[in-house]
Design an enzyme around this catalytic site. Structure first.
Site, PDB file in Angstrom:
ATOM      1  N   ASP A  46       0.845  -1.199   0.000  1.00 11.37           N
ATOM      2  CA  ASP A  46       0.000   0.000   0.000  1.00 11.37           C
ATOM      3  C   ASP A  46       0.880   1.248   0.000  1.00 11.37           C
ATOM      4  OD1 ASP A  46      -2.856   1.180   0.643  1.00 11.37           O
ATOM      5  OD2 ASP A  46      -1.434   2.233   1.935  1.00 11.37           O
ATOM      6  N   TYR A  51       3.270   9.660  -0.516  1.00 10.14           N
ATOM      7  CA  TYR A  51       4.334   9.069   0.308  1.00 10.14           C
ATOM      8  C   TYR A  51       5.722   9.312  -0.293  1.00 10.14           C
ATOM      9  CZ  TYR A  51       0.413   6.471   2.434  1.00 10.14           C
ATOM     10  OH  TYR A  51      -0.768   6.110   3.038  1.00 10.14           O
ATOM     11  N   LYS A  76      -2.649   5.816  -4.313  1.00 17.67           N
ATOM     12  CA  LYS A  76      -3.751   6.737  -3.985  1.00 17.67           C
ATOM     13  C   LYS A  76      -3.548   8.099  -4.634  1.00 17.67           C
ATOM     14  CE  LYS A  76      -3.650   4.647   0.623  1.00 17.67           C
ATOM     15  NZ  LYS A  76      -2.198   4.541   0.900  1.00 17.67           N
ATOM     16  N   HIS A 109      -7.452   9.474  -1.859  1.00 17.46           N
ATOM     17  CA  HIS A 109      -6.812   9.444  -0.548  1.00 17.46           C
ATOM     18  C   HIS A 109      -7.695  10.076   0.547  1.00 17.46           C
ATOM     19  CE1 HIS A 109      -2.435   9.104   1.073  1.00 17.46           C
ATOM     20  NE2 HIS A 109      -3.285   8.901   2.045  1.00 17.46           N
TER      21      HIS A 109
END
Ligand code: NAP
Length: 276
Positions: A46, A51, A76, A109
């Site tokens: 994930d 990120y 996401k 998200h």
């Protein structure tokens, strides 16, 4: 060799019930960290555009030599990319960073309700799904009113809603809504960002099974039907968090852990959270 239990989504696609999360795994170490996770047995990763580590995740997947069809990759759409056209562009950019030609799951998200853009964003995910560029689409941090709107104004029911969920935030009402509409529940911060590991009730139950508090909480997720994506950068924890398939909690112990609910969030409130 055991197989990882999976959850069948409302479109028939199967997602491993235990995956590996990479929020706050920095770009410099993510190749090694994800490599360790894949060696330990995780097959579902994930990540997210936000990120900043999609390139490294892709590199780790390639280095592992594991067949693409044995892997389940989630990313996401970030807040700055809401809206139909921007979403299509952001999806392409994520795929390019990952070095993949399709994703297994793509999520919005955050709903950012004050911007009122998530329905258009959802329609772009539906388009990506119809075009076969992603095997499943879903949402993250959507509350019941947000889910209702995408179901009413869009053409398909989200396959997954990824939400903060752990023993102090069991999300009973949202999980009931998910079950009614065949939306799979995916738990983020499944260990409460590490804050639950010294809880005395969890410690006592863990001791009775000869397991760690983290293993006990992960087992609670699996037995309550959640998909869980614990994160760790520590090799021994990465491996032990996956070593949860040789014991089963009694229903009394599952209930005792569920009773720890205090509606306590460690992350932001989805109704108000909005950063670019
Ligand atoms: N959709 C969203 O908005 C959203 C938001 C947050 C998270 N997520 C996803 O959910 C994933 C997991 O959530 P999270 O990272 O917030 O929290 P988490 O998985 O609940 O907890 C991670 C923390 O627990 C520690 N830890 C892990 N295993 C442990 C063990 N066996 N013993 C002791 N400590 C342990 C980790 O430390 P070390 O790493 O130092 O070992 C880290 O500090 C993220 O990586 C991300 O993929 C999604």
């Amino acid at each position: 060799m055991f197989t990882i239990p999976d959850v069948t989504l409302n479109n028939g696609v199967r997602i491993p019930q235990l995956g590996f999360g990479v929020w706050q795994v920095d770009a410099g170490s993510v190749v090694d960290v994800v490599g360790t996770a894949l060696q330990a047995g995780y097959r579902s990763i994930d990540t997210a555009a936000a990120y900043g580590n999609e390139e490294g995740v892709g590199e780790a997947l390639r280095r592992s030599g594991i067949d693409r069809d044995q892997l389940f990759v989630t990313s996401k759409l970030w807040n700055s990319d809401h809206g139909y056209d921007a979403t299509l562009r952001a999806f392409d950019a994520s795929l390019q960073r990952l070095g993949l030609d399709r994703l297994d799951l793509y999520l919005i998200h955050w709903p950012l309700p004050a911007r009122d853009a998530y329905v258009g964003t959802w329609k772009a995910l539906e388009r990506l799904y119809a075009d076969g560029r992603v095997r499943a689409v879903g949402t993250s941090n959507f509350q019941i009113p947000h889910l209702r709107r995408v179901m009413e104004e869009g053409g398909i029911v989200p396959m997954v809603n990824q939400i903060e969920l752990h023993p102090r935030l069991t999300q009973a009402e949202l999980r009931r809504f998910h079950a009614e509409h065949r939306i799979a529940t995916e738990a983020w911060s499944p260990l409460g960002q590490g804050n639950l590991l010294d809880d005395p009730t969890i410690g006592k139950i863990a001791d009775a099974y000869g397991k760690t508090p983290a293993q006990t909480i992960i087992r609670w997720h699996l037995q309550t039907g959640n998909i869980a994506i614990p994160k760790s950068v520590t090799p021994e924890r990465i491996r032990s968090n996956f070593d949860v398939f040789d014991f089963e909690l009694s229903s009394g112990d599952v209930d005792a852990i569920s009773a720890l609910n205090a509606d306590q969030r460690f992350g932001p409130d989805p109704d108000t959270f909005d950063v670019a």
